[in-house]
Write a protein that holds these residues in place. Structure first.
Motif, short mmCIF file in Angstrom:
data_model
loop_
_atom_site.label_atom_id
_atom_site.label_comp_id
_atom_site.label_asym_id
_atom_site.label_seq_id
_atom_site.Cartn_x
_atom_site.Cartn_y
_atom_site.Cartn_z
N LYS A 134 0.67 0.57 -7.43
CA LYS A 134 0.19 1.90 -6.49
C LYS A 134 0.73 1.74 -4.80
N GLY A 186 -5.97 -2.83 1.67
CA GLY A 186 -5.66 -3.91 1.25
C GLY A 186 -4.53 -4.48 2.50
N ASP A 187 -3.79 -3.48 2.94
CA ASP A 187 -2.81 -3.47 4.12
C ASP A 187 -3.78 -4.25 5.47
N ARG A 192 -5.43 -7.39 5.05
CA ARG A 192 -4.13 -8.31 5.95
C ARG A 192 -4.47 -8.12 6.87
N ILE A 197 -13.79 -13.53 1.81
CA ILE A 197 -14.36 -11.81 0.88
C ILE A 197 -12.67 -11.68 -0.47
N MET A 198 -11.88 -11.66 0.91
CA MET A 198 -11.08 -11.23 0.60
C MET A 198 -10.03 -12.65 -1.13
N GLY A 225 -13.70 -10.60 -3.56
CA GLY A 225 -14.41 -9.54 -3.71
C GLY A 225 -14.42 -8.11 -2.98
N LEU A 226 -15.40 -7.64 -2.44
CA LEU A 226 -15.20 -6.17 -2.01
C LEU A 226 -16.28 -6.45 -0.65
N VAL A 227 -15.00 -5.84 0.57
CA VAL A 227 -15.17 -6.08 2.00
C VAL A 227 -17.27 -4.78 1.90
N MET A 266 -15.72 -0.23 5.49
CA MET A 266 -14.49 -0.19 4.76
C MET A 266 -14.82 1.37 5.19
N ARG A 274 -13.07 2.61 -3.12
CA ARG A 274 -13.31 2.20 -3.73
C ARG A 274 -14.62 1.83 -5.14
N GLN A 294 -18.05 4.50 -0.91
CA GLN A 294 -16.70 4.80 -0.44
C GLN A 294 -16.53 6.38 -0.82
N ARG A 311 1.29 -13.56 -4.75
CA ARG A 311 0.55 -13.23 -3.59
C ARG A 311 -0.51 -14.43 -3.54
N ASP A 317 -3.68 -14.33 -3.22
CA ASP A 317 -4.61 -14.32 -3.19
C ASP A 317 -4.56 -14.07 -4.96
N ARG A 346 -11.08 -9.23 -9.34
CA ARG A 346 -10.93 -7.89 -9.03
C ARG A 346 -10.77 -7.14 -9.91
#
Ligand code: ADP
Length: 186
Positions: A15, A34-35, A38, A54-55, A59-61, A66, A91, A95, A132, A134, A143
């Motif tokens: 992506k 994600g960016d 981060r 969480i990251m 997991g998911l925020v 979000m 996600r 959302q 990376r 994570d 994930r």
């Protein structure tokens, strides 16, 4: 007219790469949640402090956080003028509903949701290779399983609204990009 495009696909499907190509070629604004997260972690903001653990665990925020971040970002002038590639959002179904409401409020329509399709075995191998911070084996597995449980059902959600376009994500970057352009008609 500024295009509004959601980019879906498993982690490691490419992506980010394809979004970068679309940005370079068409000047659409890339909004990667994600960016953004981060950057918040790196800057040590309250959001970053909340999101970091969480990251790390894959997991998911929370949707509340979000949805707020994305609503603010989509209201900025660059997005309004140049359009947006939403990468990493939505996600969850919460959302997706929030996105529909945001676009509704703005009086604009989603142009397309493209799914860059790559099998689980292939994306796992790609992520292990990119290394990376994570990308530990456990976090990758977590994930991917969250993606299947929470995000894959969104494919149906977008399909039901006539917005889903599936793109084969296997092959050279250039080949995949040609498929993306064809699918978007640009
Ligand atoms: P990946 O696609 O490998 O999961 P991202 O850069 O999209 O990487 O996201 C990294 C992490 O940021 C996710 O694992 C998750 O913890 C968090 N994150 C990003 N986007 C969202 C979102 N829309 N909802 C909840 N958490 C998110």
């Amino acid at each position: 007219m500024a295009p509004r495009i959601v980019v879906l696909g498993r982690q490691g499907a490419g992506k980010g790469t394809q979004c970068a190509r679309l940005v370079a070629e068409f000047g659409i604004v890339h909004v990667s949640t994600g960016d953004m997260l981060r950057a918040a972690v790196a800057a040590g903001t309250p959001l970053g402090q909340q999101a970091e653990a969480i990251m790390k665990a894959g997991g998911l925020v929370s949707d509340d956080i979000m949805n707020g971040i994305v609503a603010e970002r989509l209201a900025e002038a660059d997005v309004m003028e140049q359009g947006v590639l939403l990468d990493g959002f939505p996600r969850t179904s919460g959302q997706a509903d929030a996105l529909a409401a945001i676009l509704d409020d703005q009086g604009v329509e989603l142009d397309a949701a493209i799914n860059i399709d790559v099998a689980i075995e292939e994306v796992t191998a790609r992520m292990m290779a990119r290394g990376r911070e994570d990308d530990t084996e456990e976090a990758i597995a977590e994930r991917l399983s969250l993606y299947e449980a929470q995000t894959a059902p969104l494919l149906e959600w977008f399909a039901g609204r006539g917005k889903l376009v599936v793109i084969d994500g296997l092959g050279e970057e250039d080949e995949v990009f040609a498929r993306v352009r064809e699918a978007l008609g640009i």
